[in-house]
Design a protein around this motif. Sequence first.
Motif, mmCIF file in Angstrom:
data_model
loop_
_atom_site.group_PDB
_atom_site.id
_atom_site.type_symbol
_atom_site.label_atom_id
_atom_site.label_comp_id
_atom_site.label_asym_id
_atom_site.label_seq_id
_atom_site.Cartn_x
_atom_site.Cartn_y
_atom_site.Cartn_z
ATOM 1 N N ARG A 78 1.878 -6.264 3.436
ATOM 2 C CA ARG A 78 2.789 -6.480 2.312
ATOM 3 C C ARG A 78 3.944 -5.478 2.345
ATOM 4 N NH1 ARG A 78 -2.074 -6.077 -0.183
ATOM 5 N NH2 ARG A 78 -3.113 -8.054 -0.632
ATOM 6 N N PRO A 79 5.117 -5.907 1.877
ATOM 7 C CA PRO A 79 6.217 -4.950 1.733
ATOM 8 C C PRO A 79 5.799 -3.811 0.805
ATOM 9 C CG PRO A 79 7.008 -7.201 1.497
ATOM 10 C CD PRO A 79 5.508 -7.277 1.531
ATOM 11 N N GLU A 80 6.237 -2.617 1.114
ATOM 12 C CA GLU A 80 5.827 -1.455 0.327
ATOM 13 C C GLU A 80 6.439 -1.462 -1.061
ATOM 14 O OE1 GLU A 80 6.758 2.007 2.584
ATOM 15 O OE2 GLU A 80 5.362 1.519 4.222
ATOM 16 N N SER A 81 7.605 -2.083 -1.199
ATOM 17 C CA SER A 81 8.297 -2.075 -2.489
ATOM 18 C C SER A 81 7.858 -3.256 -3.350
ATOM 19 C CB SER A 81 9.810 -2.134 -2.258
ATOM 20 O OG SER A 81 10.498 -2.234 -3.482
ATOM 21 N N CYS A 82 7.622 -3.004 -4.624
ATOM 22 C CA CYS A 82 7.245 -4.056 -5.583
ATOM 23 C C CYS A 82 7.769 -3.691 -6.961
ATOM 24 C CB CYS A 82 5.729 -4.224 -5.607
ATOM 25 S SG CYS A 82 5.152 -5.410 -6.858
#
Length: 1009
Positions: free
Chosen positions: A969-973
């Motif tokens: 998953r992308p680290e940014s959320c």
Amino acid sequence: SHALTAFQLPSIHAWPSLPGPPTAHPAANQSQSHSLSLMINSKYKELEKSVRVEEIDGMKVVKNLSKKMEEMFRKKKEAIRVQISLVEAAEEAHLQHEENPELQVRYFNAVLINEVDEEGNNVELGGEFVLEPNEHFNNLSVNLSLSVVQVPTNMYNKDPAIVNGVYWSEALNKVFVDNFEKDPSLIWQYFGSAKGFFRQYPGVKWHPDEHGVIAFDCRNRKWYIQAATSPKDVVILVDVSGSMKGLRLTIARQTVSSILDTLGDDDFFNIIAYNQEIHYVEPCLNGTLVRADRNNKAHFREHLDKLFAKGIGLLGDALTEAFTILNDFNQTGHGSVCSQAIMLVTDGATQMYDDVFAKFNWPDRKVRIFPYLIGRESAFADNMKWMACANKGYFSQISTLADVQENVMRYLHVMSRPKVIDHEHDTVWTEAYMDSTGSIIGPSLMTTVAMPVFSTKNETVSGILLGVVGTDIPLQELMKIIPKHLLGIHGYAFAITNNGYILTHPDLRPLYQKGQKRRKPNYSSVDLSEVEWEDKDDFLRNAMVNRKTGTFSMEVKKTVDKGKRLLKMHNDYYYTEVKGTPFSVGVALSRGHGKFFFRGNVSVEAGKCHSTLVIHSPTPSILHSLNKLPVRHQFHIGSVYSVPVVCDRELIQEVLFDAVVTAPLEAYWTGLALNKSENSDKGVEIAYLGTRTGLSRTNLFVVQEDLSNQDFLTAEDKEGVFNADHFPLWYKRAAEQVPGTFVYSIPFGGNENKSVVLASTAIHSVFLKSTIAVGIQMNLNFFQRKFWTASRQCAALDGKCTISCDNEDIKCYLIDNNGFILVTEDYSQTGEFFGEVEAAQLNRLISVCLSVCLSLCLSVALSVCRPVCLSPCLSVALSVALSVALSVALSVCLSVALSVCLSVCLSVLRSFVIQQIPSSNLFMVVVDNKCDCSSTLPVWFISISILNPSEHNESLKCDRLKFQKDRKRPESCHPFHPEENAMECGGAAGLSAPLTGALLSLLATLFTR
């Protein structure tokens, strides 16, 4: 037959008189091949003290490659410096701009520039725009001083929102130019506006398709979606009750399709149609979500056309199902584990369903609701607006098909609010894709680095997304830093994204055929497991997706020569992450070749030789040390490099060493050329040599104009020369042969290629554990005459044959190990697949071979026949026509099985005789000419991909849809933010007084919890 019983294959002693490549000489023989090998190895021995042999450390290679890629991406992220300057310039320009609905601005429209009307005057928004060809942009005509603006065909060029955006974004022109001057390796820079327009630098003219349309909308591009929003899980609810018949259902389908366009590979979704019952559009995906990749979205679009309207709509049940799916799927940890949303597409809602929201979504309101009211009626608009406002969503009404696109796009603004308020300019990278702006001539794979642009105006507490800035990085830039000379003959480097999709890989071929611009579907979402398919457990893929560092090993089969030939080898894989990006990089090294290299000192003067020396270098860095070499030494590079590179001294030393070692061959070739009697009929035309460093030597035995194939070993012969992407095919195949044995072939291609035969062999140095390949190009008629002469020499005391190929009762063929004909009585059949000419014999050959493989389960033959011959045939036969299966099986089977299985096959079936030609890859096949096989259909050789059985089996298809491969998953959320203004929800000001009061009371209650 009697004829075959009497037939005796020519004596094996006759075969060495066939032309062999080591001597480039029509009377070559194995002893001469051995002497040439001694000559080369003797030269190696002389230099033994000046060099040292080292084994290649695959892990060290991949880590060094990772660092180079990291550095390259860091500079492009000059793209962080470049992008931040673009972001800051855009945000500052917007801050200083006051919206003016009456504003009128002339700008250069990418489609209209340099267009004139019937009277010869410039059209509005066009005007004269200077364009000049530029080598850096593939010789495309561009303007390096100005940008252009593209507006989607379905939008109005003079819409006030677009005009104002175009006006303030003109400030980016100066930044674009400054960036390019500071970093000339940059290519396209651009700003994609949330309003829909696209500003691109350098300026270039866009051309509509054959229908006069430019379908490009920057907001549907993956780089825009990924930069603008966080990953999300989405359930789309579609009303299919009786009131949705006709145009409303058509608009609803288009709305759902447009929503799918806005979902990217980091998103997950499902579609539910509802009336009095719940209907999953894809029934096998009941109660789950799937990744929004191109395959899955296309699959769901096909099902949308099957929707029909009837009955009544029970929205409460549909909302309950949607909330349940989102909650359950989130618990599995397989989805985005970030934002969540429900898209409601309906023509009305009779109530507000606050009981459902209270049960599943309040007080946290983690799931946003986006209602789309279909049709012109507004009787139920208040209820739907209330749902949006009470659940941090946005309400839109869609009356016509023309309204769909813009109304769907509005939800992106809401989903981006948390990121805007946090002011997080997250950098995103895309997977590999081909330029779609219409501005690149020819195929050009690239990746994009992008960042969002936000409004910084004080009154914008809720956060407004202005758009996304981006810059493209051609994957050719990556290819330049791959140390091909260290990877060996079959070695290669590759990289993948966090989703397991290929960024670069030698088997990623996005176009159907070279020279064509037609792209393959899903070319941008090819998973690593689809090309490294032998890794059945996805060990390599999953380790790389999870950004691990390690090694892996497996047996692989690789096709060469446009998929018509197959090589079997054992690969060692080394992999690690590329820091600062979502990518991982790997290196594959093939055992037996390319595992060793040498270091040492060889002077430039020592590299002098007596004929033209050509280096088709695997890297441009070699050029920096070649200026001191004699003028008559020619050095060629496969492509032009416009940016400076660092000299690779180690590669230079290796090339010069090869030049010294192979120098004696010049005198040898010269002696042959001077001896006219040795090649009186000019059958041998070219002699050539190649080394692992990319050095090539060639010698002509006839004048250039008399060559049967003029393109061989020239710049036009892409597959026949060394370049940055690959070793030539003749070198690869020779390296796979046992030293001293020859590999013969007729090049695939135009009719001109069928007039020659290539023959090559490998000389392996015991000292340096490296391979030198030598070969010749022969005139086909010359080669065939040699064959017919040899076929008449038998082992009898008087040398005469009882029956020979001259007999009318038999037909003789000379085929290679992949089943392609080199010699036959019918010249037109030369180069054809054996199954196209002798279908009956091929079918019998393979069927008997397969039956032998089955019956000898416990024998030694099983270990060779079954994996090579049986498995590919049976797996393909499950899903494709038998004739195609047999042709594919032969290409795999002949290489190994002929020498093992056929001895058993021949004892069973005597309608043909087959025997391998000693020290070669050739087989002589003799067929009973009296057999009437006219009723047997030809077995065509077709280069195909083995079809996925799931495409023909509903159960397996469903399993494939449900199966979720590992992904990082992308680290940014940024799913939500406490400072969001939930009242900006699509027309809340229009709510009736009672509903407005109820909403305010509800929000006050939720905020106090």
